[in-house]
Design a protein around this motif. Structure first.
Motif, short mmCIF file in Angstrom:
data_model
loop_
_atom_site.label_atom_id
_atom_site.label_comp_id
_atom_site.label_asym_id
_atom_site.label_seq_id
_atom_site.Cartn_x
_atom_site.Cartn_y
_atom_site.Cartn_z
N GLY A 454 5.09 -3.50 7.33
CA GLY A 454 4.03 -3.00 6.46
C GLY A 454 4.30 -1.59 6.00
N PRO A 458 4.93 -2.30 1.89
CA PRO A 458 3.53 -2.76 1.96
C PRO A 458 3.19 -3.83 0.93
CG PRO A 458 3.68 -0.52 1.09
CD PRO A 458 5.02 -0.86 1.62
N GLU A 473 0.77 -5.41 3.57
CA GLU A 473 -0.36 -4.50 3.69
C GLU A 473 -1.64 -5.26 4.03
OE1 GLU A 473 -1.71 -0.70 1.13
OE2 GLU A 473 -1.68 -2.60 0.01
#
Length: 1000
Positions: A454, A458, A473
């Protein structure tokens, strides 16, 4: 001619040149008095303006089939109306069609323009199709030039061709990596595109002048020639005026800015990962594939187009096999396909005739022919050497420029092989280095690696499910929210939490959230052994999905419900104590002082998994290090990268899914595609829609695909590899044949300990291969399955097996594992090894071959009979589907019985059996072989033999055979069965031995 005439002519030429040059300097070009074609803006949105041409023409109002023209992202919409008499809209209107043009404007002059994504453009085109359909009442012919053609393909696929009458593209590349400008090798372009997407265009957009300059540099010879020609003719206004609008458009007026996010998405999805061909590109949160295009397609191909090269353009044939695809080949470069005299004479008249033909108003246009599906060689672009020399060589001669393109191309081909190896090493080495650096107290876990993904990317997709894509994300945010919910109910590090869920996003999130807390995920299989598994796993709390609410409440521990969709309705009894985690607001949950995200260390317990061994359920304890070993090993062996989509059709609670599929994909930076279950139609749809490159299997799972007679699966599938464990050799061979050119990567992994074998090369179907780099050292120890003891040498140490000798597979204890059963003083004083449950032999090449479970070997009067060689030998016969080998007790001895099932419509003979078992030692062949209607299959698709063993010896009949004293198989009769049942002889083997822990 007199000197005065020559002088006067020269003076007039100089004066004319000066006058025209001054006009160019002041106005940017020569005044042509040309005016743009009339149009009306019928729709105005932040993303676009929709033009309808000739909408107010009372003499000739638009009434024919609508044609929507899409420009490239970097080019003005005026590309279709450079001059009315030679432009697209004028010619199409004169042919009775209704031209519409999409105008995206320029991001630098539109509100929020610099934030536009590629998906915004595709969704805008989809909206425009709906608007034109409402306005005209007719389906739309969607046409696009260059990247506008890519948009057209993508928008039609996004809509699955709803209200799209046909697609028309001009120099629109599909297989982008097959033929890039300048002959740039795809394996160099892909990583470069990834770097630019992640590190450059997240911070930088492209201004209009940059776009213009970049495209002019793609064909510098032609650009230089056109400028020199213009200067040479600057004195002759009449000669320049007919081409002045085109020149000004390409030189200055026609270029607009690109937004950084859109360029980054373009590079990532269609250059780096080439998902126009493989499928699985994402629009918004929807995975899309061109494999679902069904409307007719016409692709214009420029023979000397070095930007949209012929091979790249013809990639649509591979990507959209269901569509009726035609091509029109022109002797033209990229810009000449839509602008200029050749386009006026060929492109637009042929386009109009195509639309008429598809509408039933005329014959098929001349020059349009079905696009062939022949695959070009890997070193071909589709622009022949002759064409390139004739087209560019003349220009080079005129301006005195030399080229080295051919030399560079040859050099690139010469080093291609070494470059590919280097790319693989570049991925593998950092993984192996990190794996080698793991110490007992190193923090490593599933939750930690997901968090790292992440932070690194992301916006990249993490997983796909039910036609939706979830970014890293979004997934990490969801995990963190569930962490708060779990903490609020009392879950702490080391708490053992049962996970009872079907394959769904919330199941993956639950497992990851437990890892992020440092709790232990006990993956409960929804079987009849569920209560026993809860007890063996020491479960304190259960996380379940709504489908398992009632079952979970009957098991005893407190129940937490997670997932199930926004519209679900739960019937939770007030006195049950069940908590709905979805009703807990994470913002209302304060994090306690003890919480540290992803605290799991290598030597700490991460998962409890379950398997059935010897007819009983056993809990297998997996540390973070053991999980990491499988994760990094799978990513390395399968060469997983960010361009891969790993598809799991097995349930999440299966050990191979947790250890190899999820782990390998996370480490490799690959997308994870989850499926609701194994179904042939769903498999075919999702493989193309998600762009699946790697399929994870367990045991005999792929039978449901390989042997389905009416299973339709396109030969142009994107699958390159099947990974898993337990696949029989016969099914392995059928899988490679059915899904060619995909290969099979078979693993063997002990759940406890750190043994991981992999058949990386695939050269020996049925072999389990060799230890993966980074896994624990393994040895095959001499072992007696009868007494269940190791065999010693003259020094009292366990003897290591030689080539071809059967023994028990051991993995060296690493110090990372929280496992029981390690033994010391095996091969040297003080060493420590963990026994597996399986017997192996090693061949002369060092490859390991599974022989049997150590408690399942059949002890006949002839000696030991191992089941796996029989399964491999008979499974390779074409009529045979499944094979299991088992022991039936007859008096004091065991009889080796083999049960087989047949593929539909096939039969089996004694001679088939003899041929199949010809390579086995006579003493290792089964005593009896019989055909059964069905072999039971577990929920993980493992063949079960317990019910067959309980049933005893097979009945005499035409589909049962016994092995006579001469080693031949004969039909089993009542007399032969009676003779077999009357035999009774003790079995014994002797030799120095030591006890084996857990062998009883």
């Amino acid at each position: 001619m007199s000197w005065s005439e020559v002088l006067n002519g020269t003076v007039r030429r100089v004066v004319a040149t000066a006058q025209n040059g001054l006009e160019v300097v002041r106005l940017g070009g020569l005044e042509t008095e040309a005016r743009a074609t009339d149009f009306r803006i019928v729709e105005r949105r932040p993303m676009y303006r929709l033009r309808r041409y000739f909408a107010d023409d009372e003499l000739s109002p638009p009434s024919g089939p609508p044609v929507v023209l899409v420009p490239p992202m970097m080019m003005s919409a005026d590309v279709y109306d450079v001059t009315q008499d030679q432009g697209a809209v004028g010619i199409l209107h004169s042919m009775g069609l209704d031209p519409w043009v999409v105008d995206f404007g320029s991001p630098d002059s539109e509100e929020g323009g610099w934030d536009r994504t590629l998906a915004d453009h595709v969704v805008a085109i989809s909206e425009i199709i709906d608007r034109v359909r409402r306005e005209t009442g007719r389906d739309v012919h969607l046409a696009g030039y260059s990247q506008g053609g890519m948009f057209a393909y993508q928008a039609a696929a996004y809509r699955r061709c709803r209200n799209v009458a046909s697609l028309i593209t001009f120099g629109a590349p599909v297989d982008t990596l097959a033929a890039l400008p300048f002959g740039i090798p795809g394996d160099l372009a892909a990583p470069a595109a990834g770097f630019l997407a992640e590190h450059v265009f997240t911070r930088l957009s492209i201004a209009g002048w940059m776009a213009r300059t970049g495209f002019q540099l793609l064909d510098p010879v032609k650009t230089a020639k056109s400028r020199i020609d213009f200067l040479r003719q600057l004195h002759d206004r009449e000669a320049l005026l007919p081409r002045e609008q085109q020149r000004r458009f390409l030189a200055t007026d026609g270029w607009v800015a690109w937004s950084g996010p859109a360029v980054a998405e373009l590079l990532t999805q269609f250059v780096m990962h080439n998902r126009m061909v493989s499928g699985g590109f994402v629009i918004g949160d929807r995975p899309v594939t061109l494999a679902e295009l069904t409307c007719p397609i016409l692709a214009f191909v420029g023979e000397v187009d070095d930007i949209g090269q012929p091979t790249a353009v013809r990639g649509i044939r591979r990507a959209a096999r269901k569509a009726e695809i035609y091509q029109y080949t022109m002797r033209s470069g990229h810009f000449g396909l839509v602008v200029g005299s050749i386009a006026a004479q060929q492109t637009w008249p042929v386009t109009g005739e195509w639309v008429r033909w598809r509408a039933g108003d005329g014959p098929r246009p001349q020059g349009i022919e079905p696009m062939q599906g022949d695959e070009p060689a890997v070193d071909q672009t589709g622009v022949s050497v002759t064409d390139r020399i004739l087209h560019t060589g003349a220009s080079i001669a005129e301006v005195g420029v030399e080229t080295v393109r051919g030399v560079l191309g040859a050099t690139a081909q010469a080093v291609r092989g070494s470059r590919e190896l280097t790319a693989e090493a570049a991925r593998a080495l950092p993984r192996l280095v990190r794996l080698g650096q793991i110490q007992p107290h190193t923090r490593i876990s599933m939750g930690k690696l997901l968090a790292e993904a992440g932070e690194r990317s992301p916006r990249s997709e993490c997983f796909l499910f039910d036609d939706r894509a979830y970014t890293n994300e979004a997934v990490n945010t969801r995990i963190d929210n569930v962490v708060r919910g779990l903490i609020s109910t009392g879950v702490r590090p080391s708490t053992r939490v049962g996970v009872l869920m079907e394959t769904r996003p919330s199941a993956l999130v639950a497992i990851s959230a437990l890892s992020r807390i440092g709790a232990v995920a006990v993956l409960l299989p929804p079987t009849e052994d569920l209560a026993e598994a809860v007890q063996l796993g020491g479960v304190a709390t259960i996380v379940a999905d709504p489908d398992h609410l009632r079952v979970a409440e009957r098991l005893g521990p407190p129940v937490l419900i997670l997932g199930g969709g926004e519209t679900r309705v739960l019937d939770i009894r007030p006195d049950s104590g069940t908590v709905d985690l979805e009703h807990i607001d994470p913002d209302d949950v304060p994090l306690p002082a003890w919480y540290r995200p992803n605290p799991g260390r290598a030597n700490e317990l991460a998962f409890v998994l379950f398997g059935r061994f010897g007819g009983r359920v056993e809990a297998k304890h997996v540390t973070n290090h053991r999980w990491a070993l499988s994760a990094f090993g799978t990513a390395t062996a399968a060469n997983l990268g960010s361009g891969d989509t790993v598809y799991s059709i097995a349930p999440l609670y299966h050990s191979s899914v947790v250890l190899a599929t999820l782990g390998g994909a996370i480490v490799g930076g690959s997308r994870i595609a989850l499926s609701r279950g194994l179904d042939a139609d769903r498999f075919s749809t999702e493989v193309h829609r998600y762009g699946v490159t790697v399929v994870a299997y367990t045991w005999t799972m792929l039978r449901e695909l390989v042997d389905v007679p009416d299973f339709e699966f396109d030969a142009s599938h994107p699958i390159r590899l099947f990974i898993g464990s337990g696949m029989p050799r016969g099914l392995w061979l059928r899988t490679m044949k059915r899904f060619a050119p995909a290969q099979v990567l078979e693993f063997y992994a002990s759940t406890e300990g750190a043994v991981v074998l992999a058949n990386v090369s695939g050269a020996k179907p049925g072999s389990k291969g060799r230890p993966l780099p980074g896994s624990t050292p393994v040895r095959v120890a001499a072992y007696d399955p009868v007494t269940r003891r190791f065999l010693e040498d003259e020094h009292g140490l366990v003897r290591e097996c030689g080539v071809g000798e059967v023994g028990l597979l051991l993995g060296q204890a690493t110090g990372h594992e929280a496992v029981n059963g390690a033994i010391r003083g095996v091969f040297t004083a003080g060493d420590a090894w963990v026994p597996t449950e399986h017997l192996f032999q090693v061949d002369a090449d060092g490859d390991h071959w599974l022989m049997d479970e150590r408690n399942a070997v059949v002890r006949t009067r002839r000696g030991l009979v191992y089941g796996e060689p029989i399964v491999c030998a008979l499974g390779a016969l074409e009529p045979i589907d499944l094979v299991v080998n088992y022991a039936v007790q007859v008096g004091d001895e065991e009889v080796a019985v083999t049960a087989v099932t047949l593929r539909p419509g096939m039969s089996l003979t004694a001679s088939d059996l003899a041929d199949g078992l010809a390579e086995l030692d006579e003493d290792r062949c089964p005593d009896l072989i019989h055909v059964v209607p069905e072999i039971p299959i577990s929920t993980s698709y493992r063949p079960r033999r317990s019910a067959l063993r309980v049933a005893g010896l097979p009945n005499p009949g035409a589909r049962s055979w016994y092995r006579d004293d001469d080693g031949r198989y004969r039909r089993l009769t009542k007399a032969a069965l009676a003779e077999l049942q009357g035999r009774a002889a003790p079995t014994h083997l002797t030799g120095p031995s030591v006890d084996v822990p857990g062998g009883g």
